[in-house]
Design an enzyme around this catalytic site. Structure first.
Site, short mmCIF file in Angstrom:
data_model
loop_
_atom_site.label_atom_id
_atom_site.label_comp_id
_atom_site.label_asym_id
_atom_site.label_seq_id
_atom_site.Cartn_x
_atom_site.Cartn_y
_atom_site.Cartn_z
N HIS A 1 0.81 -1.22 0.00
CA HIS A 1 0.00 0.00 0.00
C HIS A 1 0.84 1.27 0.00
CE1 HIS A 1 -3.41 2.49 0.30
NE2 HIS A 1 -4.12 1.83 1.19
N ASP B 1 -10.83 -4.07 -17.91
CA ASP B 1 -11.16 -5.05 -18.96
C ASP B 1 -9.86 -5.58 -19.57
OD1 ASP B 1 -12.06 -6.47 -21.14
OD2 ASP B 1 -13.18 -4.81 -22.05
#
Length: 464
Positions: free
Chosen positions: A168, A383
């Site tokens: 992170h 995608d």
């Protein structure tokens, strides 16, 4: 409202993990993280998961998702080459990326299950998550470890699951989605990302000399005198769905003088109050609600497009447990709104200064609850050639350097086709039962006349 438990169990057959480096030579250099990136509260690995169906009409029809994504990772790392490096720690606990091209961890796997076996509505907690994002021994640290772990798991139905575990300190949700979007674009045939990555972490560095100008009570040192942190062996994970009906029911509890509140603010106030009642702290003790506030649109000069570091703050609302529990919802809502208003350009510069002067501390976690809104991050839009994700976003709630403190707001469509917000929550067993009861009370009970909002209540979508 709450996610059902599932008995689905399966094993994933994994090939030996491999390291994938950039497809072309990249600079060997040292890049400093910002003074926001390297605070203690971000020094952990955060998991994200994406589910994709088989798509017979897509350009990727008949292709192997593992092969497509493996090649796209190598090509994407030419642009995002710091992800292929390793973190080292300089004096003053300063984190630096050694861009050495060692690569990200990649795992190829096959699972003997179909996508529909996960249930009608995909949502955390996911069964057998450890099979879908394997914790390769020695890979889960912060220093001298891969900064990304990527696992692609084929399913019997022809669909697949992509799981990513991110250090992170390198990126926030928006930065990770930017990288994943680039990965998807290249998987679909692009030669370069549509948005090129920008480092420029110095934008969020401390001043010289550092001079904090805010109290930053989100970083108070709060001793856990009564063992209020959730034991790992007692954590219960459960997701709660807030669709149009639930949101409308909660809004009836909003006082008329707070007509400008956002859905984020209202939901955050509701969860904070219900969670406090559920954990039953000492009435006079302070409880905290920490909101993740994206600052990309608030900084001056503006943070450039393509920046993929951490660009957020942890504004905090504080109350005694008794006042929060016994007052109407409007009390908590006022505190949440006030905390969010504090976050400005000067607030962020003060925060960076505090990190340097105070040794990069962890935000307070004792009797604290943290929420992060990723409804607009765009995980579901990524995608790779098979269409958008059926589910995309955080793999579970409660993640962090101190487990059990955080929840996410995730965009979600339930099995009735309703769009709403899914909130994974992590609590101890008895507290989870109380929490669910308190949420149900707010949703099903009519508010008193003095707390009822006017009919023309103005709905403002959260800007976080």
């Amino acid at each position: 409202m709450a996610s059902p438990s599932t008995s689905l169990a399966f094993k994933a057959q994994r090939r030996e993990p491999e390291l994938i480096g950039p497809a072309k030579p990249t600079p060997h250099e040292f890049k400093y993280l910002s003074d926001i990136d390297d605070q203690e509260g971000l020094r952990f690995q955060i998991p994200v998961i994406q589910f994709y169906r088989k798509n017979d009409v897509s350009l990727a029809s008949g292709k192997d998702p593992v092969d497509v994504i493996r090649k796209a990772v190598a090509a994407s790392l030419v642009f995002y080459y710091p992800f292929a490096g390793r973190l080292i720690e300089a004096p003053g606990r300063k984190l630096v990326v050694e861009c050495n091209g060692k690569g990200v961890m990649f795992i190829e796997a096959d699972a003997d299950v179909r996508l529909d076996e996960f249930g009608d509505a995909l949502q955390p907690p996911f069964p057998c998550l450890e099979e879908l994002i394997f914790d390769v021994p020695g890979s889960g640290g912060v220093l001298n470890c891969p900064l990304l772990l990527i696992q692609v798991t084929r399913l019997l139905c022809g669909g697949f699951i992509l799981a990513i575990r991110l250090n992170h300190t390198m990126s926030d949700a928006q930065g990770l989605v930017q990288f994943m979007t680039a990965l998807g674009e290249i998987a679909r045939g692009a030669v370069a990302p549509s948005i090129l990555p920008v480092w420029q972490r110095h934008i969020l560095n401390a001043r010289d000399p550092p001079q904090p100008t805010f109290a930053h009570r989100e970083y108070d040192v709060v001793p856990d005198t009564k063992n209020t942190l959730i034991p790992l062996d007692d954590m219960v994970h459960r997701s709660f769905f807030f669709g149009p009906q639930e949101v409308a029911a909660l809004r009836r509890h909003v006082p008329s003088h707070i007509q400008s509140c956002s859905t984020f603010e209202m939901l955050t106030a509701c969860l904070w109050r219900c969670r406090t009642i559920a954990i039953s702290p000492d009435p006079e003790e302070e409880v905290r609600m920490i909101c993740i506030a994206n600052v990309r649109g608030k900084f001056n000069p503006p943070i450039p497009e393509g920046f993929y570091g951490n660009a957020f703050a942890f504004p905090v609302a504080i109350s005694t447990a008794e006042k929060l529990s016994k007052n109407p919802l409007g009390y908590a809502l006022e505190l949440v709104k006030k905390a969010k208003r504090e976050v400005t350009d000067e607030y962020m510069r003060s925060l960076a200064d505090l990190m340097v002067t105070n040794g990069r501390p962890h935000f307070a976690v004792v009797r604290a609850y943290l929420v992060s809104d990723v409804t607009r991050a765009g995980f579901g839009d990524v995608d790779f050639g098979w269409g958008k994700a059926v589910y995309g976003g955080p793999a579970k709630g409660g993640v962090g350097a101190i487990p059990g403190v955080a929840s996410f707001y995730i965009p979600f469509k339930n099995n009735k086709g309703e769009d709403g917000i899914l909130v994974p929550v992590c609590l101890g067993g008895p507290a989870m039962k109380k929490f669910a009861v308190e949420i149900e009370k707010l949703i099903s009970n009519e508010p008193s006349a003095d707390s009822e909002a006017p009919v023309n209540y103005k709905l403002i979508t959260s800007a976080l």
